[in-house]
Write an enzyme that holds these catalytic residues in place. Sequence first.
Site, PDB file in Angstrom:
ATOM      1  N   THR A   1       8.276 -14.230 -11.381  1.00  0.00           N
ATOM      2  CA  THR A   1       8.631 -13.488 -12.573  1.00  0.00           C
ATOM      3  C   THR A   1       8.922 -12.309 -11.894  1.00  0.00           C
ATOM      4  OG1 THR A   1       7.609 -14.568 -14.233  1.00  0.00           O
ATOM      5  CG2 THR A   1       7.801 -12.850 -14.838  1.00  0.00           C
TER       6      THR A   1
ATOM      7  N   LYS B   1       0.783  -1.318  -0.209  1.00  0.00           N
ATOM      8  CA  LYS B   1       0.456   0.195   0.097  1.00  0.00           C
ATOM      9  C   LYS B   1       0.768   1.434   0.051  1.00  0.00           C
ATOM     10  CE  LYS B   1      -4.214  -2.352   1.333  1.00  0.00           C
ATOM     11  NZ  LYS B   1      -4.985  -1.742   0.627  1.00  0.00           N
TER      12      LYS B   1
END
Length: 499
Positions: A380, A356
């Site tokens: 990834t 956040k």
Amino acid sequence: MASHLYSRCLALRSNVCRSAQGVRHVSQVASVKALEEFEYDGPRMKTEVPGPVSLALQKQLGEIQNVQSLNFFCDYEESRGNYLVDVDGNCMLDVYTQIASIPIGYNHPALMKIMTNPHNLSSFVNRPALGMLPPRMFPEKLLDGLISVAPKGLKRVQTMACGSCSNENAYKAIFIWYRTKQRGHSNPTPEESATSVINQAPGCPDLSILSFMGGFHGRTLGCLSTTHTKAIQKLDVPSFDWPAAPFPKLRYPLAQYERENAQEEKRCLEEVEDLIVKWQKKGKPVAGIVIEPIQAEGGDNYASFDFFRKLRAIAKKHGSAFLVDEVQTGGGSTGLFWAHQHWGLDDPADMVTFSKKLLIGGYFYKDEFEPDKPMRIFNTWMGDPAKNMFLTEVLKVIREENLLEQVKRTGHVMLNGLYELQARYPHLLSKARGLGTFCAIDVKDEDTRNKLILKARNKGVVLGGCGNQSIRFRPALVFKEHHAQLFLNIFNDALADMK
């Protein structure tokens, strides 16, 4: 586009949302600073929200995507500072900030400057697989950014993309640590390796994470097993057989119910220990305990700082990792950069997750939670180095403008104002509470809460709900005293309109 927006941000205010008609400015404070030079004077509403343009876009998007949770479409290019502009030209004071994820307001000049620096372009164009092929400046950016605000005792950090994947991978790291501790070494047996790929023990052991009722830790499969808020978040999804302890249900005002609340916290801590013992006997040892310093999504539920100190001691006593989920509370909105700092512990946690307001997800951890082999904690992207660049600049702004002290001052105004409003409208409001600007108040029931949020929005203030009947307030760190007074005035007007 970026340079165009940056130049507009530094220019004089546009005529999109100029001075708000009929808005009462209770407090005029301080000298005008850079951010305020391009921020709007106040809300200005042209239509109800969502307006016709939003509704047309919602219909269009609904042809290709689920839009049932959609509120309205935004014009982020026109949004500035504490003000969010929608596609219908409505300019609203944002006290929710994208579910608590905007640290220093919309289109802050310092962040826009990063976008216009040609040396940064490759970071935006090329998103690397960080676990294998990180960019040259990655260690330096981590040291300047995340490591500079590392929680006490935690010197290592693993970046991720969001809050859910931060917790999900932190759980995995806890399980790996626990099994290594059980074995006495990190090398699996041939049987463990063989059974792991067919989802069988001993390779896939029966371990558990203890969580709390009312807690929210994400919507991925492991996180969802530790989330206990709304049924709609969990319905129809398989879940692990993991223990869930009661979180204290404090009575307000706190000073009036000190004895009762202390007994309630004692009951909950005793239940935690009972569950740890029970799951051990079931053959599903509690490898870790996860908790939020303030249960945000679950209703802004608080416990005393002493409750968390004792819970930390219980985790140590039983050999369970202690994971503090600071996805929503981290980043400064409680007046300290980390909410767990309020506990005053020298060893507050084994791991701390974040996202956040820090713009990037991930978790800080002790050395012993470092994976013993490659690819065990891996995906990834493993985060986004471009977000690390933004975070470094955000931290610079926080320090230079002393925003944590600003949060304390603004929070004082907000909380006192909420106390006054609940005294004025006792039939509607109760349980005003907060740390810094991380505040909330209860409304008499869910339906009234939802109507009040919509009424406030149509008057120019964006709010969000949490729990069954609470409104949570999550402004940016640049939300100042006069913004708080403006919000309180408009919120009062919305309350006065409630029948």
